[in-house]
Enzyme design. Structure first.
Site, PDB file in Angstrom:
ATOM      1  N   LYS A 161      45.378  37.750  37.098  1.00 20.19           N
ATOM      2  CA  LYS A 161      45.017  37.715  35.681  1.00 20.19           C
ATOM      3  C   LYS A 161      46.088  38.286  34.775  1.00 20.19           C
ATOM      4  CE  LYS A 161      39.977  37.512  36.099  1.00 20.19           C
ATOM      5  NZ  LYS A 161      39.952  37.174  37.516  1.00 20.19           N
ATOM      6  N   GLU A 193      41.082  44.792  28.091  1.00 14.74           N
ATOM      7  CA  GLU A 193      41.083  43.831  27.000  1.00 14.74           C
ATOM      8  C   GLU A 193      39.897  44.091  26.081  1.00 14.74           C
ATOM      9  OE1 GLU A 193      40.865  39.987  28.793  1.00 14.74           O
ATOM     10  OE2 GLU A 193      38.691  40.046  29.024  1.00 14.74           O
ATOM     11  N   HIS A 205      27.633  38.340  34.956  1.00 15.20           N
ATOM     12  CA  HIS A 205      28.865  37.561  34.775  1.00 15.20           C
ATOM     13  C   HIS A 205      28.944  36.353  35.718  1.00 15.20           C
ATOM     14  CE1 HIS A 205      30.318  40.694  32.124  1.00 15.20           C
ATOM     15  NE2 HIS A 205      30.150  41.595  33.073  1.00 15.20           N
ATOM     16  N   ARG A 243      40.837  25.078  41.011  1.00 10.39           N
ATOM     17  CA  ARG A 243      40.018  24.359  41.984  1.00 10.39           C
ATOM     18  C   ARG A 243      38.966  23.554  41.246  1.00 10.39           C
ATOM     19  NH1 ARG A 243      35.546  27.292  41.108  1.00 10.39           N
ATOM     20  NH2 ARG A 243      35.720  29.551  40.865  1.00 10.39           N
TER      21      ARG A 243
END
Length: 464
Positions: free
Chosen positions: A119, A203, A238, A296
């Site tokens: 990430k 973030e 999530h 994917r």
């Protein structure tokens, strides 16, 4: 060069293996299934042209044994390997081994997997391409003090994320310095244990956010084709429960910028084959930031297929073999589709509830599609993800698709196994979902309302 591989080994199990085999069979491509002995009774094993048992210390390790799977592929004449999603799908070393062995890898290059699988690195790459991100591009915090400093720069609340995390794992929200220091250390420790890397970053946390993703197909000539967007905001922990395409009530200008950003992100790493670029959209301001790219096929790809009249697996196979899409590839968005994930879990607390399936009857009718890895007489074991089936409803508009989804849930019959279907029925009836005005807090808010109503019912009983 042939447009499609001669023989395809499916390096996966359950629903996605069965779905890949279905397309391959339609196209006349011979298929090989690999399976742990615990899965021997599942439909995908029987539906492949050939099935080979894996030998592993545990069922999960069987499907993660790339060396064994590649050996089987070569010995049994496979010319391509499709990894599906999960397991080895985003394993760059396995992708590289497949291509070095002379087989077609049905997915992006190992280099793209590495770049987008981290990430921190992916944020750096897309930011350089002009894609909006939250926080400092490419920055990983090495200490709690650095994390606090970054939080002061971008403002609370913030989210701490594992750089190598995924699937909703490796995230924690913090609203102040004390919470952040704890979240930072816990997330870094968990990331080291789960992903082999303790790199984490901070973030900005968007409290009222929509999770919107764009499906893309990359060709070897560098062109990137988008297949519209999906709204995946209905989540628990999530992890997605309901997806729909197109995203409801999305400003056309925001949609256009999301798609442009997704194409730019894919182009930044020379992406080839199917992938998904995910964003968080602030429901208050309309601003959005890059979340991650999944290198994917996605669990929720059926709703894009329904709204665009394409078979994404077929296009994956064609790109893997020829570098481009099939000659008749002409996607055109039409109608609306909703996907419901039926999972073997407690419908209140979402804890896994594995077990045998005694009766299994799928819904049918106009606009209904069901992708499942199970039938009556099979068993959902504790070894794998709890997904039982994906019930999809398509219609000319959202209202029709929603009514068909409700009807499909009512028609679905699963006995002997506890599933989340009752909770999905509640979600579909909420005012927020019905109007399409919802965000990632919908599941939590619905649970809170259920608890409130249950408490009132108990009080009424005591008063009677």
């Amino acid at each position: 060069m042939s447009e499609l591989p001669d023989c395809l080994l499916v390096a996966n199990r359950g629903e996605i293996a069965r779905r890949i085999i279905r397309t391959a069979k339609r196209l006349g491509v011979r298929t090989i299934a690999v399976h742990d002995p615990v899965d021997v009774k599942l439909p995908f094993v029987k539906e492949a042209d050939e099935a080979v048992a894996l030998d592993g210390e545990t069922p999960v390790k069987s499907y993660l044994d790339g060396d064994q799977i590649l050996t089987i592929a070569v010995e049994h004449g496979a010319t391509a390997i499709h990894p599906g999603y999960g397991f080895l799908a985003e394993n760059a070393d396995f992708a590289r081994s497949v291509t070095e062995a002379g087989l077609a890898w049905v997915g992006p290059s190992a280099e793209a997997i590495v770049k987008m699988g981290d990430k921190v690195e992916s944020r750096r790459a897309v930011a350089e391409a002009g894609v909006p991100i939250s926080g400092d591009a490419g920055a990983a915090q090495n200490s709690a003090a650095e994390a606090v400093a970054e939080a002061h720069r971008i403002g609370y609340p913030v989210m701490v994320k594992a750089s190598a995390g995924g699937g909703g794992i490796g995230m924690a929200v913090a609203h102040n310095d004390e919470e952040l220091r704890t979240a930072f250390e816990n997330t870094r420790s968990m990331a080291a244990r789960s992903f082999g890397s303790d790199r984490v970053f901070v973030e900005r946390f968007i409290a009222a956010a929509r999770h919107v993703e764009v499906q893309i197909l990359g060709r070897a000539d560098g062109t990137i084709v988008d297949l519209g967007e999906r709204d995946c905001s209905t989540q628990r922990r999530h992890q997605k429960l309901i997806e729909e395409s197109p995203a409801p009530n999305l400003d056309p200008a925001i949609r256009e910028r999301l798609i442009e950003s997704a194409v730019a992100a894919a182009s930044a790493v020379g992406y080839v084959n199917a992938g998904t670029v995910e964003f968080l959209v602030d429901t208050t301001t309309g601003d959005f930031v890059f979340l991650e790219m999944n290198t994917r096929i996605q669990v929720e790809h059926p709703i894009t297929e329904l709204t665009h009249g394409v078979d994404i697996v077929e296009q994956q196979l064609a790109i893997a073999t020829t570098g481009t899409t099939t000659p008749d590839f002409a996607p055109k968005q039409n109608g609306h589709a909703i996907e419901l994930r039926i999972c073997a879990e407690d419908p209140k607390r979402f804890y896994p509830r594995p077990g045998p399936i005694l009766i299994y009857t799928e819904p049918s009718g106009e606009g209904i599609r069901v992708d499942s890895g199970f039938t009556a007489g099979t068993e959902v074991t504790q070894h794998f993800d709890s997904l039982v089936a994906k019930v999809c409803a398509f219609g000319p508009d959202r209202e029709t698709a929603l009514e068909r989804a409700k009807g499909a849930l009512a028609e679905l019959e699963i006995e002997g196994l506890t599933t989340n279907a009752p909770f999905l029925e509640v979600l579909l009836e909420t005012e927020e979902f019905g109007s399409g005005q919802y965000d990632t807090g919908l599941v939590e808010a619905t649970q809170a309302e259920q608890k409130r109503l249950a408490k009132l019912a108990k009080q009424a009983q005591r008063s009677a």
